[in-house]
Scaffold this motif. Structure first.
Motif, PDB file in Angstrom:
ATOM      1  N   LEU A   1      37.821  -9.249 -11.791  1.00  0.00           N
ATOM      2  CA  LEU A   1      36.492  -9.448 -12.376  1.00  0.00           C
ATOM      3  C   LEU A   1      36.172 -10.943 -12.499  1.00  0.00           C
ATOM      4  N   PRO A   2      34.893 -11.295 -12.466  1.00  0.00           N
ATOM      5  CA  PRO A   2      34.523 -12.709 -12.635  1.00  0.00           C
ATOM      6  C   PRO A   2      34.647 -13.148 -14.090  1.00  0.00           C
ATOM      7  N   TRP A   3      35.524 -14.098 -14.339  1.00  0.00           N
ATOM      8  CA  TRP A   3      35.647 -14.683 -15.669  1.00  0.00           C
ATOM      9  C   TRP A   3      34.743 -15.910 -15.753  1.00  0.00           C
ATOM     10  N   PRO A   4      34.209 -16.224 -16.934  1.00  0.00           N
ATOM     11  CA  PRO A   4      33.350 -17.409 -17.094  1.00  0.00           C
ATOM     12  C   PRO A   4      34.082 -18.689 -16.707  1.00  0.00           C
ATOM     13  N   THR A   5      33.346 -19.654 -16.207  1.00  0.00           N
ATOM     14  CA  THR A   5      33.925 -20.940 -15.816  1.00  0.00           C
ATOM     15  C   THR A   5      33.586 -22.053 -16.812  1.00  0.00           C
ATOM     16  N   ASP A   6      32.723 -21.772 -17.761  1.00  0.00           N
ATOM     17  CA  ASP A   6      32.326 -22.766 -18.756  1.00  0.00           C
ATOM     18  C   ASP A   6      33.435 -22.927 -19.800  1.00  0.00           C
TER      19      ASP A   6
ATOM     20  N   PRO B   1      26.913  -6.114 -14.230  1.00  0.00           N
ATOM     21  CA  PRO B   1      27.845  -5.402 -15.120  1.00  0.00           C
ATOM     22  C   PRO B   1      29.267  -5.943 -15.087  1.00  0.00           C
ATOM     23  N   MET B   2      29.764  -6.286 -13.885  1.00  0.00           N
ATOM     24  CA  MET B   2      31.125  -6.787 -13.786  1.00  0.00           C
ATOM     25  C   MET B   2      31.271  -8.138 -14.465  1.00  0.00           C
ATOM     26  N   GLU B   3      30.205  -8.924 -14.473  1.00  0.00           N
ATOM     27  CA  GLU B   3      30.226 -10.217 -15.158  1.00  0.00           C
ATOM     28  C   GLU B   3      30.359 -10.023 -16.665  1.00  0.00           C
ATOM     29  N   VAL B   4      29.649  -9.028 -17.183  1.00  0.00           N
ATOM     30  CA  VAL B   4      29.712  -8.744 -18.618  1.00  0.00           C
ATOM     31  C   VAL B   4      31.107  -8.254 -19.004  1.00  0.00           C
ATOM     32  N   VAL B   5      31.667  -7.328 -18.218  1.00  0.00           N
ATOM     33  CA  VAL B   5      32.996  -6.801 -18.514  1.00  0.00           C
ATOM     34  C   VAL B   5      34.044  -7.908 -18.402  1.00  0.00           C
ATOM     35  N   GLY B   6      33.938  -8.725 -17.359  1.00  0.00           N
ATOM     36  CA  GLY B   6      34.884  -9.822 -17.181  1.00  0.00           C
ATOM     37  C   GLY B   6      34.825 -10.812 -18.331  1.00  0.00           C
ATOM     38  N   ALA B   7      33.614 -11.167 -18.749  1.00  0.00           N
ATOM     39  CA  ALA B   7      33.456 -12.110 -19.864  1.00  0.00           C
ATOM     40  C   ALA B   7      34.005 -11.517 -21.154  1.00  0.00           C
TER      41      ALA B   7
ATOM     42  N   LEU C   1      38.216 -11.708 -25.244  1.00  0.00           N
ATOM     43  CA  LEU C   1      39.194 -11.002 -26.066  1.00  0.00           C
ATOM     44  C   LEU C   1      40.609 -11.511 -25.802  1.00  0.00           C
ATOM     45  N   SER C   2      40.913 -11.851 -24.552  1.00  0.00           N
ATOM     46  CA  SER C   2      42.247 -12.373 -24.221  1.00  0.00           C
ATOM     47  C   SER C   2      42.535 -13.644 -25.006  1.00  0.00           C
ATOM     48  N   VAL C   3      41.564 -14.542 -25.039  1.00  0.00           N
ATOM     49  CA  VAL C   3      41.730 -15.795 -25.771  1.00  0.00           C
ATOM     50  C   VAL C   3      41.783 -15.530 -27.277  1.00  0.00           C
ATOM     51  N   LEU C   4      40.876 -14.678 -27.744  1.00  0.00           N
ATOM     52  CA  LEU C   4      40.771 -14.388 -29.172  1.00  0.00           C
ATOM     53  C   LEU C   4      42.085 -13.824 -29.715  1.00  0.00           C
ATOM     54  N   ILE C   5      42.660 -12.854 -29.010  1.00  0.00           N
ATOM     55  CA  ILE C   5      43.898 -12.226 -29.484  1.00  0.00           C
ATOM     56  C   ILE C   5      45.077 -13.174 -29.306  1.00  0.00           C
ATOM     57  N   GLY C   6      45.073 -13.938 -28.215  1.00  0.00           N
ATOM     58  CA  GLY C   6      46.148 -14.901 -27.999  1.00  0.00           C
ATOM     59  C   GLY C   6      46.214 -15.928 -29.113  1.00  0.00           C
TER      60      GLY C   6
END
Length: 294
Positions: free
Chosen positions: A58-63, A184-190, A195-200
């Motif tokens: 999935l596309p993850w944000p680059t910002d 849709p895939m952009e929203v799911v990826g973001a 969440l990955s960062v938040l939980i980490g």
């Protein structure tokens, strides 16, 4: 309005599905009885595979700011949890019955201030505003009357910071994540990236508290990893629902259904008692918000 599986008319369904995830997440440690600090660390093992696959497909944000804000939300979640635990230790009682409705109302008002256009449909048809107000009232009443409540005024004031921090987090998440018109895939990826960062980040205080990695215990590690997997899938769904819903307060009202599922489980599995009227009020609130908010 958006249509189809991804459209706004579907967000109440995603919220109802998450309410099941929410019930599992709330009740998970009642079954496994894991040390909270070890759970916060080892759950990362269940999150990593899902995060890795989402990063690959999935596309993850680059910002960079997106990840800075996500890390800040992770720290905020830790602070909110600490405040809630401290309030529970000091006042006891069923504090969730207080802060959840409070968070629901605060999130609704905060998003209305951030995006006033989201309130236009309600003010254009005042009956919709009246129905939403009644539904929020039903949800709050139901949450407070499922069982006999011994929450005092001091306890209610103590959870105001908790409700405020969690409501602000809901609003920030909706604001930072892509718009519902995005791919849709952009929203799911973001959502998964956030969440990955938040939980980490949330695992770091637990490591500091434990003064290093916890000892290896196969049952603890596997149970924690299972919790992490459910958490990653469930909260990602919740974040996507935030994106699609007109207001995060609506989502909070529907996800109060988690309490209904837990009460039914307690009644039929453990023989617990509770108010059927209160459960019906929560269901009625969820149905009403879904019909009017969509």
């Amino acid at each position: 309005a958006m249509t189809g599986m991804w459209g706004r008319p579907w967000w109440p369904r995603w919220a109802r599905v998450f309410s099941l995830f929410g019930a599992v997440l709330i009740g998970y440690n009642q079954v496994f009885k894991l040390d909270g600090r070890e759970l916060a660390v080892w759950r990362v093992l269940g999150i990593l595979p899902v995060a890795g696959l989402s990063w690959w497909w999935l596309p993850w944000p680059t910002d960079v700011m997106f990840y800075v804000i996500s890390a800040g939300l992770g720290l905020g979640a830790v602070i909110g949890d600490i405040l809630l635990m401290n309030a529970s230790a000091k006042y006891g009682g069923r504090l969730a019955s207080v802060y959840v409705p409070m968070k629901m109302l605060l999130a609704f008002c905060l998003w209305g201030a951030v995006a006033p256009e989201s309130l236009q449909p309600l003010f254009a048809e005042p009956w919709r505003l009246a129905v939403v107000a009644v539904c929020f009232g039903l949800a709050a009443w139901g949450m407070n009357h499922i069982r006999r409540n011994d929450v005092s005024l001091k306890a209610m004031l103590a959870v105001v910071p908790v409700a405020s921090s969690f409501a602000a987090a809901d609003v920030i998440e909706k604001y930072v994540l892509p718009a519902p018109t995005a791919d849709p895939m952009e929203v799911v990826g973001a959502s998964m990236a956030m969440l990955s960062v938040l939980i980490g980040v949330g695992a770091l205080p637990a490591l500091l508290w434990l003064k290093g990695w916890p000892r290896w215990n196969t049952r603890t590690v596997l149970a924690s990893a299972g919790f992490g997997f459910i958490l990653m899938v469930g909260i990602s769904l919740l974040l996507v629902t935030f994106v699609l819903a007109p207001n995060p307060g609506y989502v909070a009202a529907i996800t109060c259904l988690s309490t209904v599922w837990l009460s039914l489980w307690g009644r039929y599995v453990h023989g617990e008692t509770g108010s059927a009227v209160a459960l019906l009020m929560i269901v009625a609130a969820a149905v009403g918000v879904a019909l009017v908010g969509a």
